[in-house]
Design a protein around this motif. Sequence first.
Motif, PDB file in Angstrom:
ATOM      1  N   ALA A  51       0.819  -1.218   0.000  1.00 58.36           N
ATOM      2  CA  ALA A  51       0.000   0.000   0.000  1.00 58.36           C
ATOM      3  C   ALA A  51       0.850   1.263   0.000  1.00 58.36           C
ATOM      4  N   ILE A  52       2.102   1.142   0.420  1.00 60.00           N
ATOM      5  CA  ILE A  52       2.937   2.354   0.490  1.00 60.00           C
ATOM      6  C   ILE A  52       3.644   2.590  -0.843  1.00 60.00           C
ATOM      7  N   ASP A  53       4.050   3.827  -1.068  1.00 57.70           N
ATOM      8  CA  ASP A  53       4.776   4.116  -2.301  1.00 57.70           C
ATOM      9  C   ASP A  53       6.067   3.284  -2.322  1.00 57.70           C
ATOM     10  N   PRO A  54       6.367   2.608  -3.432  1.00 51.68           N
ATOM     11  CA  PRO A  54       7.557   1.747  -3.480  1.00 51.68           C
ATOM     12  C   PRO A  54       8.854   2.464  -3.104  1.00 51.68           C
ATOM     13  N   SER A  55       8.904   3.782  -3.289  1.00 53.75           N
ATOM     14  CA  SER A  55      10.137   4.502  -2.917  1.00 53.75           C
ATOM     15  C   SER A  55      10.358   4.476  -1.399  1.00 53.75           C
ATOM     16  N   LEU A  56       9.322   4.105  -0.645  1.00 57.86           N
ATOM     17  CA  LEU A  56       9.432   4.101   0.824  1.00 57.86           C
ATOM     18  C   LEU A  56       9.683   2.699   1.392  1.00 57.86           C
ATOM     19  N   ARG A  57       9.876   1.725   0.535  1.00 54.85           N
ATOM     20  CA  ARG A  57       9.974   0.350   1.031  1.00 54.85           C
ATOM     21  C   ARG A  57      11.206   0.120   1.915  1.00 54.85           C
ATOM     22  N   ARG A  58      12.293   0.757   1.550  1.00 57.69           N
ATOM     23  CA  ARG A  58      13.495   0.587   2.373  1.00 57.69           C
ATOM     24  C   ARG A  58      13.281   1.239   3.751  1.00 57.69           C
ATOM     25  N   THR A  59      12.629   2.373   3.739  1.00 58.31           N
ATOM     26  CA  THR A  59      12.311   3.054   5.006  1.00 58.31           C
ATOM     27  C   THR A  59      11.364   2.186   5.830  1.00 58.31           C
ATOM     28  N   TYR A  60      10.469   1.491   5.150  1.00 58.70           N
ATOM     29  CA  TYR A  60       9.535   0.594   5.855  1.00 58.70           C
ATOM     30  C   TYR A  60      10.331  -0.527   6.556  1.00 58.70           C
ATOM     31  N   ALA A  61      11.306  -1.084   5.837  1.00 62.89           N
ATOM     32  CA  ALA A  61      12.124  -2.152   6.433  1.00 62.89           C
ATOM     33  C   ALA A  61      12.889  -1.622   7.654  1.00 62.89           C
ATOM     34  N   TRP A  62      13.425  -0.420   7.551  1.00 65.72           N
ATOM     35  CA  TRP A  62      14.131   0.182   8.695  1.00 65.72           C
ATOM     36  C   TRP A  62      13.161   0.410   9.848  1.00 65.72           C
ATOM     37  N   THR A  63      11.959   0.870   9.500  1.00 69.37           N
ATOM     38  CA  THR A  63      10.958   1.172  10.540  1.00 69.37           C
ATOM     39  C   THR A  63      10.631  -0.091  11.330  1.00 69.37           C
ATOM     40  N   VAL A  64      10.384  -1.182  10.605  1.00 68.21           N
ATOM     41  CA  VAL A  64      10.039  -2.447  11.283  1.00 68.21           C
ATOM     42  C   VAL A  64      11.206  -2.886  12.164  1.00 68.21           C
ATOM     43  N   ARG A  65      12.410  -2.846  11.582  1.00 73.69           N
ATOM     44  CA  ARG A  65      13.594  -3.246  12.366  1.00 73.69           C
ATOM     45  C   ARG A  65      13.695  -2.409  13.644  1.00 73.69           C
ATOM     46  N   ASP A  66      13.525  -1.094  13.520  1.00 70.12           N
ATOM     47  CA  ASP A  66      13.712  -0.216  14.675  1.00 70.12           C
ATOM     48  C   ASP A  66      12.649  -0.422  15.748  1.00 70.12           C
ATOM     49  N   LEU A  67      11.432  -0.769  15.342  1.00 69.61           N
ATOM     50  CA  LEU A  67      10.354  -0.945  16.331  1.00 69.61           C
ATOM     51  C   LEU A  67      10.555  -2.209  17.158  1.00 69.61           C
ATOM     52  N   LEU A  68      11.261  -3.175  16.568  1.00 70.09           N
ATOM     53  CA  LEU A  68      11.404  -4.471  17.244  1.00 70.09           C
ATOM     54  C   LEU A  68      12.533  -4.485  18.272  1.00 70.09           C
ATOM     55  N   LYS A  69      12.304  -5.284  19.321  1.00 68.63           N
ATOM     56  CA  LYS A  69      13.394  -5.590  20.249  1.00 68.63           C
ATOM     57  C   LYS A  69      14.423  -6.440  19.497  1.00 68.63           C
ATOM     58  N   PRO A  70      15.661  -6.540  19.985  1.00 69.31           N
ATOM     59  CA  PRO A  70      16.596  -7.479  19.357  1.00 69.31           C
ATOM     60  C   PRO A  70      15.967  -8.882  19.356  1.00 69.31           C
ATOM     61  N   GLN A  71      16.082  -9.585  18.281  1.00 73.02           N
ATOM     62  CA  GLN A  71      15.452 -10.899  18.078  1.00 73.02           C
ATOM     63  C   GLN A  71      13.926 -10.853  17.990  1.00 73.02           C
ATOM     64  N   GLY A  72      13.347  -9.661  18.011  1.00 72.29           N
ATOM     65  CA  GLY A  72      11.895  -9.540  17.823  1.00 72.29           C
ATOM     66  C   GLY A  72      11.515 -10.070  16.445  1.00 72.29           C
ATOM     67  N   LYS A  73      10.242 -10.453  16.304  1.00 72.16           N
ATOM     68  CA  LYS A  73       9.842 -11.119  15.054  1.00 72.16           C
ATOM     69  C   LYS A  73       8.889 -10.265  14.216  1.00 72.16           C
ATOM     70  N   PHE A  74       9.138 -10.339  12.930  1.00 70.26           N
ATOM     71  CA  PHE A  74       8.297  -9.649  11.946  1.00 70.26           C
ATOM     72  C   PHE A  74       7.445 -10.730  11.283  1.00 70.26           C
ATOM     73  N   ILE A  75       6.145 -10.725  11.618  1.00 66.52           N
ATOM     74  CA  ILE A  75       5.214 -11.742  11.103  1.00 66.52           C
ATOM     75  C   ILE A  75       4.475 -11.110   9.923  1.00 66.52           C
ATOM     76  N   SER A  76       4.570 -11.743   8.768  1.00 68.92           N
ATOM     77  CA  SER A  76       4.021 -11.079   7.580  1.00 68.92           C
ATOM     78  C   SER A  76       3.186 -12.008   6.729  1.00 68.92           C
ATOM     79  N   LEU A  77       2.033 -11.498   6.354  1.00 73.80           N
ATOM     80  CA  LEU A  77       1.259 -12.132   5.290  1.00 73.80           C
ATOM     81  C   LEU A  77       1.299 -11.144   4.132  1.00 73.80           C
ATOM     82  N   TRP A  78       2.172 -11.456   3.165  1.00 69.75           N
ATOM     83  CA  TRP A  78       2.391 -10.549   2.037  1.00 69.75           C
ATOM     84  C   TRP A  78       1.327 -10.785   0.978  1.00 69.75           C
TER      85      TRP A  78
END
Length: 207
Positions: free
Chosen positions: A126-153
């Motif tokens: 749903a987000i503009d493709p130019s923001l996908r890398r920022t999205y990946a950083w955002t998810v990483r930053d929100l998570l605790k170390p070893q936190g999990k990103f659960i995705s239904l793509w």
Amino acid sequence: MEQTRQHTVEDREFWENLYQTKRTAWDLGQVAPPLKTLMNSPYAMPKGRMAVLGCGNGHECLFFAERGFEVTGVDFAPSAIRSTMDKLSKSGLLGKSAYLLERDFFKMHDYDGYYDYVLEHCSFCAIDPSLRRTYAWTVRDLLKPQGKFISLWWLIPDKQGGPPFAAHKTDLFDLFGEFFNIEIAYEPKDSVKDRKGHEFITVMSRK
Ligand SMILES: C[S@@+](CC[C@H](N)C(=O)[O-])C[C@H]1O[C@@H](n2cnc3c(N)ncnc32)[C@H](O)[C@@H]1O
């Protein structure tokens, strides 16, 4: 003369307008069956603190909150927040184990390192493709170390424009592989009719 800027997919007004004009074709009206199946399988994750980015009408928020997760639904469209609030409120979970943030999920740095889980469902496409890398950083930053990103793509074949924008499996591995170890990856068998063959599940842990 002052010019009014056309709202784009990056603006909350764009999404709010879709909710107000009832153009929400992405909404399944229920939690996506593959997520239900995952959570009823031996791979189900233990309870923890979860952010649902772009929570929409809140089906996933309710589902995980009912299973004992401490869930925060995040969306910048007021109508999405209102509708999720109604569901959580009826279930008696609002303010107990379920919370809502009406804000831009790219601007959540005050929650960096706070979550055990981030859930993705139909937000990446749903987000503009130019923001996908920022999205990946955002998810990483929100998570605790070893936190999990659960995705239904929701995988979208090549097309011009969006949302939803074209999204391929390779995009996911390329973008997220840098920050995450991929622990689970499969094509679900129980997608709703229109999404059969176009969905992919991954569970990744933050490196
Ligand atoms: C395609 S809908 C998916 C909703 C829900 N996840 C579902 O699958 O039914 C995308 C949602 O993300 C929200 N959204 C898009 N960009 C956002 C951003 N930067 N911050 C917060 N919410 C955003 C929209 O308002 C919309 O509710």
